[in-house]
Scaffold this active site. Structure first.
Site, PDB file in Angstrom:
ATOM      1  N   LYS A 132      34.477  12.198  19.968  1.00  0.00           N
ATOM      2  CA  LYS A 132      34.106  13.502  19.400  1.00  0.00           C
ATOM      3  C   LYS A 132      35.339  14.395  19.288  1.00  0.00           C
ATOM      4  CE  LYS A 132      33.051  16.710  22.217  1.00  0.00           C
ATOM      5  NZ  LYS A 132      32.499  17.630  23.212  1.00  0.00           N
ATOM      6  N   ASP A 158      27.656  16.970  16.244  1.00  0.00           N
ATOM      7  CA  ASP A 158      28.893  17.771  16.305  1.00  0.00           C
ATOM      8  C   ASP A 158      29.828  17.485  15.126  1.00  0.00           C
ATOM      9  OD1 ASP A 158      28.050  18.975  18.625  1.00  0.00           O
ATOM     10  OD2 ASP A 158      29.757  18.327  19.851  1.00  0.00           O
ATOM     11  N   ASN A 208      25.980  23.494  18.133  1.00  0.00           N
ATOM     12  CA  ASN A 208      26.475  23.767  19.490  1.00  0.00           C
ATOM     13  C   ASN A 208      27.793  23.029  19.696  1.00  0.00           C
ATOM     14  OD1 ASN A 208      26.606  24.820  22.028  1.00  0.00           O
ATOM     15  ND2 ASN A 208      24.937  23.609  22.886  1.00  0.00           N
ATOM     16  N   SER A 229      37.896  28.018  28.905  1.00  0.00           N
ATOM     17  CA  SER A 229      37.822  26.813  28.079  1.00  0.00           C
ATOM     18  C   SER A 229      39.200  26.515  27.506  1.00  0.00           C
ATOM     19  CB  SER A 229      36.827  27.016  26.934  1.00  0.00           C
ATOM     20  OG  SER A 229      36.925  25.942  26.025  1.00  0.00           O
ATOM     21  N   ASP A 248      33.654  16.604  31.544  1.00  0.00           N
ATOM     22  CA  ASP A 248      32.477  15.974  30.913  1.00  0.00           C
ATOM     23  C   ASP A 248      32.081  14.694  31.661  1.00  0.00           C
ATOM     24  OD1 ASP A 248      32.843  18.002  29.108  1.00  0.00           O
ATOM     25  OD2 ASP A 248      33.238  16.713  27.373  1.00  0.00           O
ATOM     26  N   GLU A 273      26.880  23.093  27.429  1.00  0.00           N
ATOM     27  CA  GLU A 273      25.612  23.014  26.690  1.00  0.00           C
ATOM     28  C   GLU A 273      24.467  23.714  27.425  1.00  0.00           C
ATOM     29  OE1 GLU A 273      28.053  21.162  26.492  1.00  0.00           O
ATOM     30  OE2 GLU A 273      28.011  19.758  24.810  1.00  0.00           O
ATOM     31  N   HIS A 285      23.019  16.736  25.880  1.00  0.00           N
ATOM     32  CA  HIS A 285      23.182  15.285  25.706  1.00  0.00           C
ATOM     33  C   HIS A 285      23.637  14.581  26.979  1.00  0.00           C
ATOM     34  CE1 HIS A 285      27.672  16.057  24.620  1.00  0.00           C
ATOM     35  NE2 HIS A 285      27.147  17.162  25.103  1.00  0.00           N
ATOM     36  N   ARG A 286      24.558  15.237  27.714  1.00  0.00           N
ATOM     37  CA  ARG A 286      25.091  14.535  28.908  1.00  0.00           C
ATOM     38  C   ARG A 286      24.071  14.480  30.050  1.00  0.00           C
ATOM     39  NH1 ARG A 286      29.766  13.202  27.001  1.00  0.00           N
ATOM     40  NH2 ARG A 286      30.854  14.737  25.749  1.00  0.00           N
ATOM     41  N   LYS A 292      23.868  15.051  19.870  1.00  0.00           N
ATOM     42  CA  LYS A 292      25.070  15.901  19.784  1.00  0.00           C
ATOM     43  C   LYS A 292      26.337  15.051  19.701  1.00  0.00           C
ATOM     44  CE  LYS A 292      27.234  20.006  21.830  1.00  0.00           C
ATOM     45  NZ  LYS A 292      28.635  19.679  22.065  1.00  0.00           N
TER      46      LYS A 292
HETATM   47  O1  LIG Z   1      38.805  20.113  23.378  1.00  0.00           O
HETATM   48  C1  LIG Z   1      37.868  19.325  23.503  1.00  0.00           C
HETATM   49  O2  LIG Z   1      37.686  18.368  22.709  1.00  0.00           O
HETATM   50  C2  LIG Z   1      36.933  19.514  24.633  1.00  0.00           C
HETATM   51  C3  LIG Z   1      37.314  20.251  25.729  1.00  0.00           C
HETATM   52  C4  LIG Z   1      36.463  20.401  26.934  1.00  0.00           C
HETATM   53  O3  LIG Z   1      35.987  21.731  26.976  1.00  0.00           O
HETATM   54  P1  LIG Z   1      36.636  22.901  27.911  1.00  0.00           P
HETATM   55  O4  LIG Z   1      38.057  23.022  27.579  1.00  0.00           O
HETATM   56  O5  LIG Z   1      35.814  24.079  27.495  1.00  0.00           O
HETATM   57  O6  LIG Z   1      36.405  22.469  29.334  1.00  0.00           O
HETATM   58  C5  LIG Z   1      35.281  19.450  26.935  1.00  0.00           C
HETATM   59  O7  LIG Z   1      34.332  19.816  27.886  1.00  0.00           O
HETATM   60  C6  LIG Z   1      34.633  19.365  25.566  1.00  0.00           C
HETATM   61  O8  LIG Z   1      33.541  18.479  25.558  1.00  0.00           O
HETATM   62  C7  LIG Z   1      35.617  18.857  24.541  1.00  0.00           C
HETATM   63  C1  LIG Z   2      31.148  20.497  26.545  1.00  0.00           C
HETATM   64  C2  LIG Z   2      30.867  19.662  25.561  1.00  0.00           C
HETATM   65  O1  LIG Z   2      30.893  19.968  24.244  1.00  0.00           O
HETATM   66  P1  LIG Z   2      31.624  21.077  23.349  1.00  0.00           P
HETATM   67  O2  LIG Z   2      32.592  20.309  22.503  1.00  0.00           O
HETATM   68  O3  LIG Z   2      30.530  21.681  22.535  1.00  0.00           O
HETATM   69  O4  LIG Z   2      32.306  22.052  24.253  1.00  0.00           O
HETATM   70  C3  LIG Z   2      30.470  18.252  25.853  1.00  0.00           C
HETATM   71  O5  LIG Z   2      30.420  17.442  24.891  1.00  0.00           O
HETATM   72  O6  LIG Z   2      30.196  17.905  27.012  1.00  0.00           O
END
Ligand SMILES: O=C(O)C1=C[C@@H](OP(=O)(O)O)[C@@H](O)[C@H](O)C1
Ligand SMILES: C=C(OP(=O)(O)O)C(=O)O
Length: 431
Positions: free
Chosen positions: A22, A49, A93, A169, A319, A347, A392-393, A417
């Site tokens: 993803k 997504d 989301n 984040s 994750d 989520e 989803h998780r 997702k």
């Molecule tokens: O940059 C990314 O691809 C992601 C960063 C992470 O989020 P955070 O940076 O908010 O922890 C992770 O939880 C998310 O599923 C994907």
């Molecule tokens: C936090 C997640 O997704 P997002 O990319 O929407 O932040 C996830 O996939 O666990």
């Protein structure tokens, strides 16, 4: 409510070919759109997504085609100048769509509204908006201050330095790193406070480099984007398998596969650029037998037959760490997951949801502001109905309970997702 009853699985074995990552899919789509020329993106994840990102790009006038019914897509880049200057985007989301698109569109000189599902409107974005405003972006909150939905208007891009907070984040820093080269100006991004989820920044830097953008860094606290750079298509880019999605199958192997017939995932391995491959190290610490190739990982039970509890900092793999919380049900002793406060703004509030649902299967759980302590039950409560909170998780993690007892997963469709076919794949490795 729809549900899926999972019968107890006595053993797991076999190979799962992972769907595309993803994190890599959505970054690659946006970078391909920002580049001049065409990019062939191979092995794109098919999920909600990525669909949100594809649809948003189409609304912005970026042309792309799917090649037949494959997961290969040809993206015709617009060189950073989106053809459509006014649009309303719905981003579901998908954090990996919402945060980077906010940054790119705030610097793109158009009028854009960005919204998502109700939960997305509870996920913070204020730190990113604050940083973009320092560069001259014009962004208004349409609902609650600090949260989507957002209204972006053309700004007067100025300055050469922005500061962004790192503790909510990492996607805010990712968004800035992906978008600031659009300005053509030299920018320094200063990270204020401790940066969380660091390996996701490595993914961002790696992909930026493949699209011709160099970033100089001073550890995790400062990133310098030299001016005058243009996004250049690498021509073709292959999306490796999703390392977070791998965690469920590897944990299943660690709980219920023999060394002679392990569970193997293909698509990620020693060569992976995703931090979540380090999930396998946590399983190893629990005693699981892990083998790795360049493009695969295999897991089976410890020689003793029983996993052991661990006490670990999981900030680097938030994750995949959820999968450890459920694997802890199968370990001897009490497992502690530390430094996972970001779970509260994903989520769902994953710390609270995880504690509630683990208790339903009989575990003793202590929920802290940024940690979780899990002691397995003496015997699993059969037929627990697991709430998944549109996460989803939650659905994927709790499917592992079926390695011990029958379990009901409520709203199993929420896996769409990131992994719509998850339960079909789980069935294939169930012996
Ligand atoms: O940059 C990314 O691809 C992601 C960063 C992470 O989020 P955070 O940076 O908010 O922890 C992770 O939880 C998310 O599923 C994907
Ligand atoms: C936090 C997640 O997704 P997002 O990319 O929407 O932040 C996830 O996939 O666990």
């Amino acid at each position: 409510m729809e549900y899926l009853d999972l019968s107890p699985i006595s053993r797991v074995a076999g190979t799962v070919d992972l769907p595309g990552s993803k994190s890599i899919s959505n970054r690659t789509l946006l970078l391909a759109a920002l580049s001049r020329g065409e990019t062939l993106v191979k092995g794109l994840l098919a999920s909600d997504d990525t669909q949100r990102m594809l649809e948003a790009l189409a609304m912005l006038g970026v042309q792309w085609e799917q090649i037949g019914d494959s997961r290969d897509f040809r993206v015709h880049g617009c060189g950073g100048d989106f053809p459509v200057k006014t649009a309303d985007l719905f981003l579901g989301n998908a954090g990996t769509a919402f945060r980077p698109l906010t940054a790119a569109l705030a610097l793109a000189g158009g009028t854009y509204k960005l919204e998502g599902v109700a939960r997305m409107h509870e996920r913070p974005i204020g730190d990113l908006v604050d940083a973009l405003r320092q560069a001259g972006a014009q962004i208004d909150y349409l609902g609650v201050e600090g949260y989507p939905p957002l209204q972006i208007k053309p700004g007067q891009i100025a300055g050469d330095r922005v500061a962004v907070k790192g503790n909510v984040s990492s996607q805010f820093l990712t968004g800035l790193l992906m978008a600031l080269p659009l300005t053509g100006r030299s920018f320094t991004v200063e990270v204020v406070g401790e940066l969380i989820s660091k390996p996701y920044i490595e993914i961002t830097l790696n992909l930026l480099k493949r699209f011709g953008i160099t970033v100089q860094r001073n550890g995790w606290s400062e990133f310098v984007i030299p001016g005058g750079q243009t996004y250049t298509s690498p021509g073709e880019i292959f999306v490796e398998g999703d390392a977070s999605s791998a965690s469920y199958f590897l944990a299943a192997g660690a709980i219920g596969a023999t060394a002679a017939a392990p569970v193997k995932v293909t698509g990620v391995g020693k060569q992976s650029i995703q931090g979540d491959v380090r999930f396998a190290e946590a399983l190893e610490a629990m005693g699981a037998v892990i083998e790795r190739g360049d493009n695969w990982i295999a897991a089976s039970m410890p020689a003793s037959g029983k996993l052991k509890a661990i006490d670990m900092d999981f900030n680097h793999i938030p994750d995949a760490a959820m999968t450890i919380a459920v694997a802890a049900l199968f370990a001897e002793g009490t497992t502690t997951l530390r430094n996972i406060e970001s779970w509260r703004v994903k989520e769902t509030d994953r710390l609270s949801a995880m504690a509630t649902e683990l208790r339903k299967v009989g575990a003793t759980v202590e929920e802290g502001q940024d940690y979780l302590v899990v002691t397995p039950p003496a015997s699993f409560t059969p037929d627990a109905a697991i709430g998944t909170y549109d996460d989803h998780r939650m659905a994927m993690c709790f499917s592992l309970v079926s390695l011990a007892a029958p379990v009901r997963i409520l709203d199993p469709g929420c896996t769409a997702k990131t992994f719509p076919t998850y339960f079909d794949e789980l069935k294939k490795i169930s012996v």
